[in-house]
Design an enzyme around this catalytic site. Structure first.
Site, PDB file in Angstrom:
ATOM      1  N   THR A  51       0.823  -1.212   0.000  1.00 21.18           N
ATOM      2  CA  THR A  51       0.000   0.000   0.000  1.00 21.18           C
ATOM      3  C   THR A  51       0.854   1.258   0.000  1.00 21.18           C
ATOM      4  O   THR A  51       0.453   2.298  -0.512  1.00 21.18           O
ATOM      5  CB  THR A  51      -0.940  -0.023   1.225  1.00 21.18           C
ATOM      6  OG1 THR A  51      -1.838  -1.113   1.055  1.00 21.18           O
ATOM      7  CG2 THR A  51      -1.730   1.250   1.380  1.00 21.18           C
TER       8      THR A  51
ATOM      9  N   SER B 151       1.376  -7.495  -0.694  1.00 25.00           N
ATOM     10  CA  SER B 151       2.040  -8.498   0.154  1.00 25.00           C
ATOM     11  C   SER B 151       1.124  -9.634   0.571  1.00 25.00           C
ATOM     12  O   SER B 151       1.603 -10.642   1.086  1.00 25.00           O
ATOM     13  CB  SER B 151       2.686  -7.846   1.377  1.00 25.00           C
ATOM     14  OG  SER B 151       1.766  -7.638   2.414  1.00 25.00           O
TER      15      SER B 151
ATOM     16  N   THR C  49       1.466  -4.227   4.341  1.00 21.06           N
ATOM     17  CA  THR C  49       1.238  -4.498   5.765  1.00 21.06           C
ATOM     18  C   THR C  49       0.755  -5.922   6.034  1.00 21.06           C
ATOM     19  O   THR C  49       0.945  -6.444   7.132  1.00 21.06           O
ATOM     20  CB  THR C  49       0.182  -3.531   6.343  1.00 21.06           C
ATOM     21  OG1 THR C  49      -1.049  -3.726   5.647  1.00 21.06           O
ATOM     22  CG2 THR C  49       0.621  -2.092   6.251  1.00 21.06           C
ATOM     23  N   ASP C  50       0.107  -6.535   5.030  1.00 15.26           N
ATOM     24  CA  ASP C  50      -0.615  -7.787   5.319  1.00 15.26           C
ATOM     25  C   ASP C  50       0.279  -8.924   5.794  1.00 15.26           C
ATOM     26  O   ASP C  50      -0.113  -9.708   6.667  1.00 15.26           O
ATOM     27  CB  ASP C  50      -1.418  -8.233   4.086  1.00 15.26           C
ATOM     28  CG  ASP C  50      -2.653  -7.366   3.876  1.00 15.26           C
ATOM     29  OD1 ASP C  50      -3.049  -6.643   4.818  1.00 15.26           O
ATOM     30  OD2 ASP C  50      -3.234  -7.412   2.776  1.00 15.26           O
TER      31      ASP C  50
HETATM   32  N1  ASP Z   1      -2.749  -5.616   0.825  1.00 15.18           N
HETATM   33  C1  ASP Z   1      -1.733  -4.630   1.083  1.00 15.18           C
HETATM   34  C2  ASP Z   1      -0.390  -5.319   1.149  1.00 15.18           C
HETATM   35  O1  ASP Z   1      -0.177  -6.037   2.087  1.00 15.18           O
HETATM   36  C3  ASP Z   1      -2.063  -3.946   2.344  1.00 15.18           C
HETATM   37  C4  ASP Z   1      -1.078  -2.921   2.799  1.00 15.18           C
HETATM   38  O2  ASP Z   1       0.033  -2.808   2.370  1.00 15.18           O
HETATM   39  O3  ASP Z   1      -1.486  -2.200   3.742  1.00 15.18           O
HETATM   40  O4  ASP Z   1       0.431  -5.149   0.275  1.00 15.18           O
END
Ligand code: ASP
Length: 326
Positions: free
Chosen positions: A15, A64, A97-98
């Site tokens: 993200t 991610s 973040t995931d």
């Molecule tokens: N789905 C995204 C990822 O993990 C979520 C994020 O980065 O906050 O790449």
């Protein structure tokens, strides 16, 4: 280059590199759209914070949630490459973040213990958001990476520094989505300075065979290890189905202090009989399994209790099986 204090920024997507159609949009955007140069451009004084040169490299460009073994191996190799250079002081990784906590845990086990800092950072809002948190997180991550006390694999997000073992994503939306739970943050980044609560220690307890030889990790075909859970209404069919498909390791996210639904136990026993290792973790979001008094030793043909949350235990079991295979 020519500087002995370079900080290397390895971008992997997420993200932090995401874009949305509207600046009000913090859900339903596309992750992994901007390149590493665009991330750096959003923090004009980043080189000043680094106190030396910045080297940027795009290692991957993915959401991610789709992280895989090949991308992990490539990331570990690039970390190792840069960390080995005398003109590099630290590596900062931009990540989604995931699965950030899983990548942090993976790197902690395969990179040399107690070495130069590797700081992962991320964002909960895409780069186009009114309140994009990526640029500040990246700036904080670089500030942490060049701090004299920083070492090993760290995570910097929302002004906090976390260790790879304790950190977990705890919230699907909030900007401060990460927590080290009862252990608390290792420190805080304030105006580009780290205020340590508990500076990182040498990571010897996490030592694994791969720290010596990350190149030997296979490009693909890592052991198939799944997480299964014990819950109300549970039975053994999921485990039996996985066994029938050739699963090579299981981690059980057990209730409470490692308790298992009585209908799940026989299926796990079948897995153990078939030579499939079964590790026992807790689905509780804090704490770890506590052994009963007088039961410190591992019983034969029983799931093995581990002191990791399920998805980090899954990685450790994969690496243990890989080491066994080598
Ligand atoms: N789905 C995204 C990822 O993990 C979520 C994020 O980065 O906050 O790449």
């Amino acid at each position: 280059m020519g500087n002995s204090n370079n900080v290397v920024i390895l971008a992997t997507g997420g993200t932090i590199a995401g874009t949305a159609a509207r600046s009000s949009q913090s859900v339903g955007y596309s992750a992994a759209q901007l390149g590493v140069d665009q991330l750096l451009a959003a923090v004009p004084d980043l080189a000043e914070v680094a106190g030396g040169g910045l080297i940027a490299e795009q290692v991957a460009q993915l959401d991610s949630k789709d992280m895989d073994d090949a991308a992990w191996r490539q990331l570990a190799l690039r970390c190792r490459h840069w960390l080995a250079r005398a003109d590099v002081a630290a590596v900062v990784i931009t990540h989604g973040t995931d699965t950030l906590e899983e990548t942090a845990w993976f790197l902690q086990q395969v990179l040399p213990a107690g070495g130069k800092p590797v700081v992962l950072t991320c964002a909960m809002r895409p780069a186009t958001a009114l309140l994009a948190d990526g640029p500040q997180n990246l700036r904080d991550a670089v500030a942490c990476a060049v701090d004299a006390q920083a070492q090993g694999v760290l995570v910097v997000v929302a002004g906090q520094v976390h260790g790879a073992r304790a950190v977990r994503k705890q919230h699907p939306y909030r900007l401060d989505a990460f927590s080290s739970a009862e252990q608390g943050a290792m420190g805080w980044i304030e105006e580009g300075q780290v205020r340590w609560q508990q500076p990182p220690q040498c990571r010897l307890p996490e030592a694994s065979a791969w720290q010596a030889d990350v190149e030997a990790l296979p490009c693909d075909d890592w052991p198939w290890v799944e997480v299964v859970s014990s819950h109300a209404g549970c039975d053994g069919r999921a485990v039996d189905a996985l066994l029938a498909q050739g699963v090579q390791g299981l981690v059980v996210a057990a209730t409470g202090n490692g308790t298992l639904h009585r209908a799940l136990g026989p299926a796990l026993h079948r897995a153990l009989q078939a030579g499939v290792p079964v590790w026992l973790s807790t689905r509780c979001s804090e704490g770890q399994l506590v052994a009963a008094q007088g039961h410190a030793t591992q019983a034969e043909r029983q799931p093995r209790p581990v002191d990791l949350p399920p998805f980090k235990a899954r990685i450790s079991l994969q690496l243990a099986l890989l080491a066994h295979r080598a």
